[in-house]
Design a protein around this motif. Structure first.
Motif, PDB file in Angstrom:
ATOM      1  N   UNK A   1       3.581  72.111  32.309  1.00  0.00           N
ATOM      2  CA  UNK A   1       2.920  71.045  31.620  1.00  0.00           C
ATOM      3  C   UNK A   1       2.670  69.834  32.109  1.00  0.00           C
ATOM      4  N   UNK A   2       3.619  69.363  32.862  1.00  0.00           N
ATOM      5  CA  UNK A   2       3.793  68.252  33.932  1.00  0.00           C
ATOM      6  C   UNK A   2       2.312  68.221  34.467  1.00  0.00           C
ATOM      7  N   UNK A   3       1.961  69.391  35.170  1.00  0.00           N
ATOM      8  CA  UNK A   3       0.704  69.348  36.068  1.00  0.00           C
ATOM      9  C   UNK A   3      -0.459  69.042  34.999  1.00  0.00           C
ATOM     10  N   UNK A   4      -0.518  69.659  33.825  1.00  0.00           N
ATOM     11  CA  UNK A   4      -1.510  69.344  32.986  1.00  0.00           C
ATOM     12  C   UNK A   4      -1.689  67.919  32.508  1.00  0.00           C
ATOM     13  N   UNK A   5      -0.871  67.253  32.809  1.00  0.00           N
ATOM     14  CA  UNK A   5      -0.794  65.699  32.544  1.00  0.00           C
ATOM     15  C   UNK A   5      -1.073  64.770  33.847  1.00  0.00           C
ATOM     16  N   UNK A   6      -1.161  65.358  34.820  1.00  0.00           N
ATOM     17  CA  UNK A   6      -1.632  64.491  36.026  1.00  0.00           C
ATOM     18  C   UNK A   6      -3.087  64.183  35.785  1.00  0.00           C
ATOM     19  N   UNK A   7      -3.395  63.236  36.589  1.00  0.00           N
ATOM     20  CA  UNK A   7      -4.951  62.292  36.465  1.00  0.00           C
ATOM     21  C   UNK A   7      -5.724  63.651  36.571  1.00  0.00           C
TER      22      UNK A   7
ATOM     23  N   UNK B   1     -11.903  79.650  51.355  1.00  0.00           N
ATOM     24  CA  UNK B   1     -10.958  79.751  50.267  1.00  0.00           C
ATOM     25  C   UNK B   1     -11.197  80.459  49.098  1.00  0.00           C
ATOM     26  N   UNK B   2     -10.371  81.211  47.929  1.00  0.00           N
ATOM     27  CA  UNK B   2     -10.836  81.201  46.676  1.00  0.00           C
ATOM     28  C   UNK B   2      -9.904  80.316  45.921  1.00  0.00           C
ATOM     29  N   UNK B   3     -10.800  79.840  44.784  1.00  0.00           N
ATOM     30  CA  UNK B   3      -9.968  78.814  43.822  1.00  0.00           C
ATOM     31  C   UNK B   3      -9.377  79.876  42.663  1.00  0.00           C
ATOM     32  N   UNK B   4      -8.204  79.642  42.419  1.00  0.00           N
ATOM     33  CA  UNK B   4      -7.367  80.319  41.464  1.00  0.00           C
ATOM     34  C   UNK B   4      -6.987  79.422  40.559  1.00  0.00           C
ATOM     35  N   UNK B   5      -6.969  79.614  39.217  1.00  0.00           N
ATOM     36  CA  UNK B   5      -6.381  78.704  38.151  1.00  0.00           C
ATOM     37  C   UNK B   5      -5.825  79.588  36.972  1.00  0.00           C
ATOM     38  N   UNK B   6      -4.749  79.335  36.575  1.00  0.00           N
ATOM     39  CA  UNK B   6      -4.156  80.140  35.322  1.00  0.00           C
ATOM     40  C   UNK B   6      -3.537  78.853  34.379  1.00  0.00           C
ATOM     41  N   UNK B   7      -3.482  79.358  33.004  1.00  0.00           N
ATOM     42  CA  UNK B   7      -3.153  78.227  32.101  1.00  0.00           C
ATOM     43  C   UNK B   7      -2.559  79.039  30.859  1.00  0.00           C
ATOM     44  N   UNK B   8      -1.906  78.428  29.756  1.00  0.00           N
ATOM     45  CA  UNK B   8      -1.499  78.818  28.573  1.00  0.00           C
ATOM     46  C   UNK B   8      -1.662  77.748  27.447  1.00  0.00           C
ATOM     47  N   UNK B   9      -1.834  78.091  26.287  1.00  0.00           N
ATOM     48  CA  UNK B   9      -1.692  77.175  25.278  1.00  0.00           C
ATOM     49  C   UNK B   9      -1.571  77.887  23.968  1.00  0.00           C
ATOM     50  N   UNK B  10      -1.021  77.200  22.993  1.00  0.00           N
ATOM     51  CA  UNK B  10      -0.484  75.871  23.041  1.00  0.00           C
ATOM     52  C   UNK B  10       1.009  75.761  23.472  1.00  0.00           C
ATOM     53  N   UNK B  11       1.272  74.581  24.373  1.00  0.00           N
ATOM     54  CA  UNK B  11       2.609  74.620  25.108  1.00  0.00           C
ATOM     55  C   UNK B  11       3.764  75.029  24.382  1.00  0.00           C
ATOM     56  N   UNK B  12       3.888  74.564  23.205  1.00  0.00           N
ATOM     57  CA  UNK B  12       5.071  74.837  22.356  1.00  0.00           C
ATOM     58  C   UNK B  12       5.281  76.290  21.804  1.00  0.00           C
ATOM     59  N   UNK B  13       4.078  76.813  21.429  1.00  0.00           N
ATOM     60  CA  UNK B  13       3.749  78.004  20.879  1.00  0.00           C
ATOM     61  C   UNK B  13       2.713  78.974  21.346  1.00  0.00           C
ATOM     62  N   UNK B  14       3.009  79.458  22.647  1.00  0.00           N
ATOM     63  CA  UNK B  14       1.546  79.951  23.386  1.00  0.00           C
ATOM     64  C   UNK B  14       1.135  81.174  22.531  1.00  0.00           C
ATOM     65  N   UNK B  15      -0.286  81.136  22.274  1.00  0.00           N
ATOM     66  CA  UNK B  15      -1.147  82.060  21.722  1.00  0.00           C
ATOM     67  C   UNK B  15      -1.931  82.770  22.722  1.00  0.00           C
ATOM     68  N   UNK B  16      -2.451  81.843  23.908  1.00  0.00           N
ATOM     69  CA  UNK B  16      -3.529  82.583  24.686  1.00  0.00           C
ATOM     70  C   UNK B  16      -2.925  82.190  26.154  1.00  0.00           C
TER      71      UNK B  16
END
Length: 720
Positions: free
Chosen positions: A626-632, A661-676
């Motif tokens: 979550x903190x990473x998602x709030x960086x600039x 290099x290969x770029x890789x990115x993972x994430x989830x949302x919503x933070x407090x109740x993940x759905x996806x």
């Protein structure tokens, strides 16, 4: 004067009455007999004189046949009922040469004339050029045994390609001299002579029209000898004008048959939906024959079409038909009525799938422009995206570059040789080093095995000095992160922290947790997928490489020989943030009856197993994401979303070159109740953070009002 009471008189009158009655009966019987006789005469006249020739012809050539009939294939729809693949009625031209008799060649020539007039393409795989000079159109060699002039066995190799089955002229007239290595012209001339298209004794040479007819007869020959078990369909999808001309010329043995073909209502999800085709001879035909399929059945070849083939196909029927001397159907009756296939409802959200594919294409186009402006960077080679819900349901699965299903057959040769590999489903078959997206797993493994604690801080000095001979750097080298907790290390993606945490955890424990989260294991999705691999001594041994203790450091940060599919990475994140319940990935939501009136089966998602994650450990890892998602660099994309996000970037080196290099990115949302949860990969891409914009666009679509409303049926809409 006669006495009326005289007994003699009474007897005389009685006799007269009896005589009159007898005469009346006789006349009535004669009339009935004449009427019946007249009826017989009329029937005989109608049968023998009026329709005698018709009945005579039918009695001679009427043939009773039994044939299997394909059922109507089921539809494929997305989770919201949007039609993805359905059927359309088309008209095909089929040939019955037994009904053509001695006029066979003339009928075929006239049929080909109509095809040229109407611009209709017909099936012709004869690998000889369509016009003189005659040449073979394939260089594929075919080798067979023959004898030389001295009777010794020799191996002859000739570029006959698909004409392999016709080698040694066994299919020609016995008087045709065998040629060990015929030219295309020689072979065509011998074929035309065998098919009675030319008279070699008169020195006739085959022309373009003879070549065309020979091509059709060649196709029929392949099927008559069992070389090709598929029914010969002369032309597919002909229009009414063409049909009218064929009927006008009353071409015997030329049949117009109705058929259903697949119609694609979307240009997206080509790798997922797959395509259909004729049954291949050999093992595939043996398999479908056991299931009762007709020889000319259309079956799924890839993707969902193949995965749910038996449910989509339905049950084939059988009918008895009678044909007249011209091959026309005189009568028919069903002995077994075909049952249509079921409809497949997928977990895919086609609106989300379309957005995902469009974003990948836009990203690739933008990279192309930047490469052109810079002149030093390399373009992205390919992209992949996987979006799953918390129970393994696949919401979107995209691979770039992709292709169009409606034109797949026409463009197959070009697609197969394209260096960008558009036929490769990178989301399920591409395996990539996860880079720093692996660090949350290392954190959970280290915390739950007590290798580190939540409050413990590890100092990042820019380099890791535990091993005397190897001093790997942090990604910000030259520089340092200083003292970091596990939450801070995930936000900062500190290599030094995870070098040390991984070393303490050991490779065996990292492998165990990777397996629990489904990394390096099949996800179970219904379409084909790659297994991937987790780094370790066994993996190195498979590559003939030694394993050193220091290799654990690189495995802990997602480098080394670890390689996973984007779908595995998305499902790993879903398993992590849902509390450790690991589900099998799946595309099936439910099956519905052919008329959509009832649900015949619903997919029941049950965890394969549960990873025992301490709640406080999970909270610390999620907080770092979550903190990473709030960086600039991340906040400018995610702050505008209606939900909070947790994410992790990854940059995996693919060679010693810095730019490789290969770029890789993972994430989830919503933070407090993940759905996806989702994963994005760019082959040859920049740092993983460059994919944050794409992730934000995908999440925006998923959580948009339009997306939610698309789940609700409107008024006067048929519920599927």
């Amino acid at each position: 004067m006669n006495n009326p009471f005289d007994p003699g008189h009474i007897q005389e009158e009685k006799a007269e009455r009896e005589a009159r009655r007898l005469k009346l009966r006789t006349n009535l019987l004669i009339a009935i007999f004449c009427a019946v006789l007249a009826g017989f005469v009329a029937v005989l006249y109608q049968t023998q004189i009026v329709k005698g020739s018709t009945y005579r012809a039918n009695s001679v050539v009427r043939i009773l046949q039994s044939e299997q009939v394909n059922s109507v294939r089921g539809d494929i729809v997305d989770r919201c009922g949007r039609m993805l693949v359905t059927n359309q009625v088309s008209y095909n031209v089929e040939l019955d040469t037994s009904a053509m008799g001695a006029d066979r060649n003339h009928i075929l020539a006239r049929l080909l004339d109509i095809c040229r007039e109407e611009g209709v393409a017909w099936a012709d795989s004869l690998p000889i050029s369509k016009t003189a000079p005659w040449t073979f159109t394939t260089d594929t060699p075919y080798s067979y045994q023959s004898t030389d002039d001295e009777g010794e066995a020799v191996t002859v190799s000739t570029p006959l390609g698909k004409l392999a089955a016709l080698a040694q002229y066994k299919w020609l007239d016995p008087d045709t001299p065998e040629k060990a290595d015929p030219s295309a012209g020689d072979l065509l001339a011998d074929m035309c002579a065998a098919f009675r298209l030319i008279d070699p004794k008169k020195g006739e040479i085959p022309g373009p029209q003879e070549r065309e007819v020979a091509g059709v007869l060649y196709e029929l020959y392949l099927r008559s000898t069992g070389v090709n078990n598929n029914a010969y369909v002369f032309a597919r999808g002909v229009d009414i004008t063409f049909i009218s001309k064929v009927k006008e010329h009353a071409l015997a043995g030329v049949r117009i048959e109705t058929a259903t073909t697949r119609r694609y209502e979307t240009s997206y999800a080509a790798h997922v939906l797959g395509h259909t085709g004729a049954i291949d001879p050999g093992d595939e035909w043996a398999h479908y024959k056991e299931l009762g399929y007709p020889m000319n059945a259309t079956v799924g070849k890839e993707g969902v079409e193949l995965a749910f083939e038996e449910r989509l196909h339905g049950v084939s029927g059988t009918r008895r038909i009678e044909k007249d001397q011209d091959g026309n159907v005189v009568s028919q009756e069903w002995s077994k009525v075909p049952a249509p296939g079921e409809n497949v409802v997928l977990t895919l959200d086609m609106a989300l799938q379309a957005t995902t594919e469009d974003l990948l294409a836009q990203y690739a186009a933008r990279q192309e422009r930047e490469v052109g402006e810079d002149g030093e960077l390399e373009p992205v080679k390919g992209l992949a995206a996987a979006v799953v819900d918390m129970s393994g349901g696949v919401l979107a699965l995209a691979s770039y570059p992709t292709y169009d299903l409606p034109t797949f057959r026409e463009n197959y040769g070009e697609l197969q040789t394209d260096e960008s590999k558009p036929l490769l489903n990178r989301a399920t078959h591409g395996i990539y080093a996860p880079g720093s997206t692996f660090k949350p797993l290392t954190a959970i493994a280290a915390l739950d095995s007590d290798a580190i604690t939540l409050r413990e801080k590890i100092e990042c000095t820019g380099r890791y000095y535990f091993y005397p001979d190897v001093h790997p750097a942090c990604w910000i080298n030259p520089g340092r992160h200083g003292m970091e907790t596990v939450t801070q290390a995930i936000k900062d993606s500190c290599n030094i922290f995870f070098y040390d945490a991984g070393r303490r955890t050991t490779i065996k424990t990292l492998q165990e947790y990777a397996r629990k989260f489904g990394l390096g294991e099949y996800t179970g999705i219904e379409i084909p997928e790659a297994k991937g691999r987790m780094a370790g001594p066994e993996t190195n041994a498979a590559f003939d490489l030694p394993w050193y203790d220091g290799d654990t450091m690189y495995a802990a940060i997602g480098q080394g020989n670890s390689a996973f599919t984007p779908l595995q990475l998305a499902n790993y994140v879903a398993t992590l943030v849902n509390g450790g319940n690991h589900y099998q990935c799946h595309l099936l939501k439910e099956f519905k009856s052919s008329d959509y009136s009832q649900v015949t089966e619903t997919y029941q998602a049950e965890p394969l197993h549960t990873v025992d994650i301490q709640p406080e450990h999970l909270a610390a890892v999620k907080q770092g994401m979550y903190d990473l998602s709030k960086t600039y660099t991340m906040a400018r994309w995610f702050d505008s979303l209606p939900v909070e996000v947790g994410c992790k970037t990854g940059t995996a080196e693919t060679s010693s070159k810095a730019a490789s290099t290969n770029a890789v990115f993972v994430c989830f949302a919503p933070y407090d109740d993940p759905q996806v949860a989702l994963c994005l990969v760019a082959e040859g891409g920049d740092a993983g953070g460059s994919l944050a914009e794409l992730a934000a666009g995908i999440l925006a679509q998923y959580f948009s009002t339009d997306s939610f409303l698309s789940d609700l049926p409107g008024e006067n809409v048929l519920l599927r």
